[in-house]
Write an enzyme that holds these catalytic residues in place. Structure first.
Site, PDB file in Angstrom:
ATOM      1  N   TYR A 106       9.248  -8.120  -0.451  1.00  0.00           N
ATOM      2  CA  TYR A 106       9.270  -6.887  -1.233  1.00  0.00           C
ATOM      3  C   TYR A 106      10.181  -5.880  -0.546  1.00  0.00           C
ATOM      4  O   TYR A 106       9.949  -5.500   0.603  1.00  0.00           O
ATOM      5  CB  TYR A 106       7.844  -6.351  -1.376  1.00  0.00           C
ATOM      6  CG  TYR A 106       7.773  -5.134  -2.240  1.00  0.00           C
ATOM      7  CD1 TYR A 106       8.046  -5.214  -3.602  1.00  0.00           C
ATOM      8  CD2 TYR A 106       7.445  -3.899  -1.713  1.00  0.00           C
ATOM      9  CE1 TYR A 106       7.993  -4.094  -4.403  1.00  0.00           C
ATOM     10  CE2 TYR A 106       7.381  -2.770  -2.515  1.00  0.00           C
ATOM     11  CZ  TYR A 106       7.665  -2.872  -3.849  1.00  0.00           C
ATOM     12  OH  TYR A 106       7.610  -1.757  -4.643  1.00  0.00           O
ATOM     13  N   ARG A 110     -13.719  11.388   1.160  1.00  0.00           N
ATOM     14  CA  ARG A 110     -12.512  10.665   1.620  1.00  0.00           C
ATOM     15  C   ARG A 110     -12.876   9.246   2.043  1.00  0.00           C
ATOM     16  O   ARG A 110     -12.324   8.300   1.481  1.00  0.00           O
ATOM     17  CB  ARG A 110     -11.766  11.446   2.705  1.00  0.00           C
ATOM     18  CG  ARG A 110     -10.556  10.710   3.248  1.00  0.00           C
ATOM     19  CD  ARG A 110      -9.458  11.626   3.818  1.00  0.00           C
ATOM     20  NE  ARG A 110      -9.953  12.804   4.490  1.00  0.00           N
ATOM     21  CZ  ARG A 110     -10.534  12.828   5.696  1.00  0.00           C
ATOM     22  NH1 ARG A 110     -10.673  11.711   6.376  1.00  0.00           N
ATOM     23  NH2 ARG A 110     -10.957  13.948   6.212  1.00  0.00           N
ATOM     24  N   LYS A 129      -0.141  -4.283  -9.522  1.00  0.00           N
ATOM     25  CA  LYS A 129       0.522  -5.357 -10.266  1.00  0.00           C
ATOM     26  C   LYS A 129      -0.502  -6.251 -10.973  1.00  0.00           C
ATOM     27  O   LYS A 129      -1.117  -5.836 -11.931  1.00  0.00           O
ATOM     28  CB  LYS A 129       1.424  -6.160  -9.309  1.00  0.00           C
ATOM     29  CG  LYS A 129       2.292  -5.288  -8.391  1.00  0.00           C
ATOM     30  CD  LYS A 129       3.436  -4.610  -9.121  1.00  0.00           C
ATOM     31  CE  LYS A 129       4.183  -3.585  -8.274  1.00  0.00           C
ATOM     32  NZ  LYS A 129       4.769  -4.102  -7.049  1.00  0.00           N
ATOM     33  N   ASP A 168       0.928 -10.987   1.986  1.00  0.00           N
ATOM     34  CA  ASP A 168       1.080 -10.213   0.748  1.00  0.00           C
ATOM     35  C   ASP A 168       0.982 -11.222  -0.397  1.00  0.00           C
ATOM     36  O   ASP A 168       1.888 -12.007  -0.634  1.00  0.00           O
ATOM     37  CB  ASP A 168       2.433  -9.496   0.755  1.00  0.00           C
ATOM     38  CG  ASP A 168       2.657  -8.649  -0.506  1.00  0.00           C
ATOM     39  OD1 ASP A 168       1.951  -8.863  -1.511  1.00  0.00           O
ATOM     40  OD2 ASP A 168       3.564  -7.791  -0.478  1.00  0.00           O
TER      41      ASP A 168
HETATM   42  C1  PLP Z   1       4.811  -3.592  -5.764  1.00  0.00           C
HETATM   43  C2  PLP Z   1       4.685  -4.393  -4.536  1.00  0.00           C
HETATM   44  C3  PLP Z   1       4.310  -3.805  -3.314  1.00  0.00           C
HETATM   45  C4  PLP Z   1       4.084  -2.313  -3.186  1.00  0.00           C
HETATM   46  O1  PLP Z   1       3.031  -1.853  -3.994  1.00  0.00           O
HETATM   47  P1  PLP Z   1       2.974  -0.343  -4.523  1.00  0.00           P
HETATM   48  O2  PLP Z   1       1.662  -0.249  -5.214  1.00  0.00           O
HETATM   49  O3  PLP Z   1       4.150  -0.139  -5.429  1.00  0.00           O
HETATM   50  O4  PLP Z   1       3.060   0.555  -3.327  1.00  0.00           O
HETATM   51  C5  PLP Z   1       4.174  -4.627  -2.217  1.00  0.00           C
HETATM   52  N1  PLP Z   1       4.389  -5.955  -2.284  1.00  0.00           N
HETATM   53  C6  PLP Z   1       4.737  -6.554  -3.432  1.00  0.00           C
HETATM   54  C7  PLP Z   1       4.971  -8.020  -3.461  1.00  0.00           C
HETATM   55  C8  PLP Z   1       4.901  -5.801  -4.602  1.00  0.00           C
HETATM   56  O5  PLP Z   1       5.281  -6.398  -5.740  1.00  0.00           O
END
Ligand code: PLP
Length: 383
Positions: free
Chosen positions: A107, A54, A205, A180
């Site tokens: 988001y 883990r 992404k 982010d």
């Molecule tokens: C997709 C996304 C998230 C969340 O990511 P997941 O892998 O889907 O949990 C957070 N912030 C942004 C800007 C995103 O595009």
């Protein structure tokens, strides 16, 4: 773990995933470590540094080392089972009663989590237009605000926030700054160099880039008690990435620089062509001089990203109809992959969205830009 000289550029280091090889066979692609447990030494120690799957996995650590290198993160990087798991670990490291400032445009799933879940655990959240530093300054409460959360450029208007300016405001109030940076990628923006304390990526992404892994990452400016708490939360909550996903992510990151370069060139070209299109009321893309965040983006990014949005002149129905008529663009949510995606964003965000109803979000891939434009053009012209 790696013998790659540090003076090589990030592009070189990423292409070779920091030069990780299998120490036994010398295979240029290291094996995927699937073991859940490791042998204890006869003297009762764990000299390998690996105890249990883990918290400890070599494939995960290899991928984390690549992200830490890209972000120049002194504390290193931590991978999570999703972007949401990474983001919520940062908020989980706060204490009940702590105040958070987050962007109005961000988001949507994380915004909803902050409103509906974080508040149940005693966190206080205010949303503010963080691209307006005066508004941000007015929103932070010195001594009480413990975290300023940014997303830049932010979904789906590609609002740009001045990270260095926000860091100054957050730190003066005694708060940490987390960014982010999903839509931007470490190739284009390095929030830690601009004063951020933590960088978050939905590695799902741009970092992975092939729409086949759900993963999240954090990179830390310093290995302090806050970072250690995040580490304990990941292990305690069990929000870990599987070794196969870590391997896929590392494979994806080998081509990060070339993908981003092509995707950004395509996005810039499409933004220009769509700006002149009669069926498009407005193009939202930080690379356009008309975008409100252009000057800050030009200063803090080395490119303008792979994302843009268009507002369709015919309104909501025309936007939905346009998305229905494309063929090369894939009608799907998510972003950052090599295939171009189109999405009527308000439909997925629901009635509380700040997203305009006539908006289509475009995640630009690596296809031929003439094909991408022609497909959009025929779809837009039918109204
Ligand atoms: C997709 C996304 C998230 C969340 O990511 P997941 O892998 O889907 O949990 C957070 N912030 C942004 C800007 C995103 O595009």
């Amino acid at each position: 773990m790696s013998s790659a000289p540090r003076h090589w550029s990030k592009k070189s280091l990423a292409a070779q995933a920091l030069g990780h090889v299998d120490p036994i066979t010398k295979a240029v692609v290291p094996p995927i470590h699937v073991a859940t447990t490791y042998i204890r030494d006869p003297d009762n120690q764990y000299s390998s540094g690996y105890v249990y799957g883990r918290p400890d996995n070599a494939t995960v650590r290899e991928a984390e080392a690549v992200i830490a290198m890209l972000e120049e993160a002194e504390a290193g990087a931590l991978l999570f089972s999703s972007g949401m798991a990474a983001a919520t670990a940062v908020f989980g490291a706060l204490d009940p009663g702590d105040h958070i400032v987050a962007p109005t445009v961000m988001y949507w799933a994380l915004r909803r989590w902050l409103t509906e879940e974080a508040t149940r655990w005693g966190l206080k959240v205010d949303f503010v237009a963080t691209d307006d530093l005066d508004a941000l300054k007015a929103a932070v409460r010195p001594g009480q605000t413990k975290l300023v959360w940014l997303e830049t450029p932010s979904n789906p208007l590609w609002t740009v926030t001045d990270i260095a300016g926000a860091a100054e405001i957050a730190h003066a109030a005694g708060a940490r700054l987390a960014v982010d940076s999903t839509a931007s990628s470490p190739v284009v923006t390095r929030p830690l160099s601009l004063g951020a304390d933590v960088v978050m990526h939905a590695a799902t992404k741009v970092l992975n880039g092939h729409s086949d892994v759900i993963a999240g990452a954090l990179a830390g400016a310093r290995a302090d008690e806050f970072w250690a708490r995040i580490q304990r939360i990941r292990s305690g909550n069990g929000a870990i990435l599987g070794p196969f996903e870590a391997y896929l992510l590392m494979r994806g990151m080998r081509t990060l620089h070339v993908r981003i370069a092509t995707q950004m060139a395509n996005a810039a070209e499409l933004a220009q062509r769509l700006s002149a299109h009669p069926a498009v009321a407005r193009v939202l893309y930080p690379g356009l001089a008309t975008h409100p965040g252009h000057a800050v983006a030009a200063r803090q990014m080395t490119g303008f990203g792979t994302m843009l949005s268009i507002r369709v002149a015919g309104g909501e129905a025309a936007a939905i109809a346009t998305a229905a008529r494309v063929a090369l663009w894939k009608r799907a949510t998510s972003l950052g992959g090599v295939e171009s995606l189109i999405e009527h964003r308000a439909s997925i965000e629901g009635p509380t969205t700040p997203c305009p109803p006539d908006l289509l979000r475009l995640s630009v891939g690596i296809e031929d830009v003439d094909d991408l434009f022609a497909d959009l053009d025929q779809a837009l012209r039918q109204d």
